[in-house]
Design an enzyme around this catalytic site. Sequence first.
Site, PDB file in Angstrom:
ATOM      1  N   TYR A 129       3.661   6.349   3.101  1.00  0.00           N
ATOM      2  CA  TYR A 129       2.098   5.461   3.089  1.00  0.00           C
ATOM      3  C   TYR A 129       1.851   7.612   2.260  1.00  0.00           C
ATOM      4  CZ  TYR A 129       1.620   1.824   4.930  1.00  0.00           C
ATOM      5  OH  TYR A 129       1.486   0.488   5.826  1.00  0.00           O
ATOM      6  N   ALA A 148      -5.347 -11.989   3.720  1.00  0.00           N
ATOM      7  CA  ALA A 148      -4.606 -11.969   5.103  1.00  0.00           C
ATOM      8  C   ALA A 148      -4.913 -10.474   6.068  1.00  0.00           C
ATOM      9  CB  ALA A 148      -3.086 -11.870   4.374  1.00  0.00           C
ATOM     10  N   GLY A 168      -2.923  -3.206  -2.846  1.00  0.00           N
ATOM     11  CA  GLY A 168      -4.386  -3.959  -2.702  1.00  0.00           C
ATOM     12  C   GLY A 168      -4.992  -2.773  -3.219  1.00  0.00           C
ATOM     13  N   THR A 208       0.674  -1.129   0.085  1.00  0.00           N
ATOM     14  CA  THR A 208      -0.466   0.151  -0.306  1.00  0.00           C
ATOM     15  C   THR A 208       0.611   1.662   0.144  1.00  0.00           C
ATOM     16  OG1 THR A 208      -2.198  -1.385   1.254  1.00  0.00           O
ATOM     17  CG2 THR A 208      -1.690   1.101   1.282  1.00  0.00           C
ATOM     18  N   TYR A 210      -7.694  -8.564   7.185  1.00  0.00           N
ATOM     19  CA  TYR A 210      -8.759  -7.851   6.211  1.00  0.00           C
ATOM     20  C   TYR A 210      -9.822  -8.980   6.535  1.00  0.00           C
ATOM     21  CZ  TYR A 210      -5.185  -4.528   5.800  1.00  0.00           C
ATOM     22  OH  TYR A 210      -4.535  -3.579   6.146  1.00  0.00           O
TER      23      TYR A 210
HETATM   24  C1  PHB Z   1      -1.255  -1.192   5.774  1.00  0.00           C
HETATM   25  O1  PHB Z   1      -1.339  -0.292   4.969  1.00  0.00           O
HETATM   26  O2  PHB Z   1      -0.143  -0.825   6.393  1.00  0.00           O
HETATM   27  C2  PHB Z   1      -0.911  -2.183   5.352  1.00  0.00           C
HETATM   28  C3  PHB Z   1      -1.716  -2.585   4.453  1.00  0.00           C
HETATM   29  C4  PHB Z   1      -2.628  -3.953   3.630  1.00  0.00           C
HETATM   30  C5  PHB Z   1      -1.718  -5.211   4.086  1.00  0.00           C
HETATM   31  C6  PHB Z   1      -1.154  -4.448   5.434  1.00  0.00           C
HETATM   32  C7  PHB Z   1      -0.723  -3.947   5.610  1.00  0.00           C
HETATM   33  O3  PHB Z   1      -1.840  -5.796   3.830  1.00  0.00           O
END
Ligand code: PHB
Length: 369
Positions: A351, A180, A59, A28, A183
Amino acid sequence: MENRSRLFDSLVVGGQPLRNRIVLPPLTRSRATVDGVPTRLMEEYYGQRAGAGLVISEGAVITPQASAYARVPGLYSAEQVTAWRPVVEAAKRDGAVVYAQLWHVGRQSHSSVQPDGLLPKGPSAVPITGYQYRSPTGRIPYETPRELTTPEIAEIIKAYGTAARNAVRAGFDGVELHAANGYLIDQFLNDGSNHRTDHYGGSLENRTRFLHEVISEVARHLPSERIGVRLSPSSDWMDVHDSDKRTLYSTVVRQLNDLGLAYLHLVEPEIAGSTTVDSPADSIPTAELAALFDGVVIVTGGHDQASGEQLLTDGTADLVGFGRLFIANPDLPHRFRTRAPLEPVRPAGVYGGGPEGYTDYPALAASGT
Ligand code: PHB
């Protein structure tokens, strides 16, 4: 050949040859638009990392409700599909096979990012405790989610199918289902977050039903050999816990054997979402679960070249994901091959934001080899 790196052996996955065993795992990075539309900056980022044998996208949320965070890309609108195309093309530039990760966060969302401003939904009205939601203004408590109704579950399953079809239209070779890290799919699997009394809760057969219905729906839009599943069997990150994790995940892995999937993607026990921790006391060794799976296994989490090679030598993994190393080293395969030094990750820019900490990590070569 002496000292030959197994990471550069090829492998056929889903009928497609991979040029090496090195995977860009889903990460992410929050550089899409506020509407979840992929950007030119993402095109540059994926193009820089095209030396991987397999690229798995960050994702991509299957509906607006499926998201927890701003600027995460989606795969539900025509505009998103169009904007993914050049990103996927860039990722394929050096011959990589490219999968989209399909994501629904379930109870890990927050009303502040839900399109209708309502509470997020999960299998049961059980809030996440012991963790806090990463809001733009800092950490805040998670809310108690609403319990999904049966028709809502059916809608979400359909949305997985639509997102998979959109992924194919955008040029992706396959999809990975994010089951995983606590979620939505993981929330259904674990009895700590799934208290349902209908046919989606209770027995193992019932708790694994949602995953299987999602796989079946997605398999209407692309062959099963182009569908991967990601699990984090030992992680209790985001308060997912089960009264018998070992039985739960051994059962899930064994069930997947019958489906002819592209791969099983296992997250190492030491990984809690995006951070490294001590393995939980009830960890299940990755090798134990990998041995139960008949097909291709990807292992990701904290590995470097040497430990990745070891996974291949031991037969635990067929492919190895290198997330953090790929963030800071866009030409990671080239650096592995030439034993070049590696850059460390800078926390700023992991991020969100612009090119800083995203596309400004230097490459030693024009493209990975
Ligand atoms: C995150 O944004 O920290 C994040 C996103 C998806 C994941 C794990 C962590 O599977």
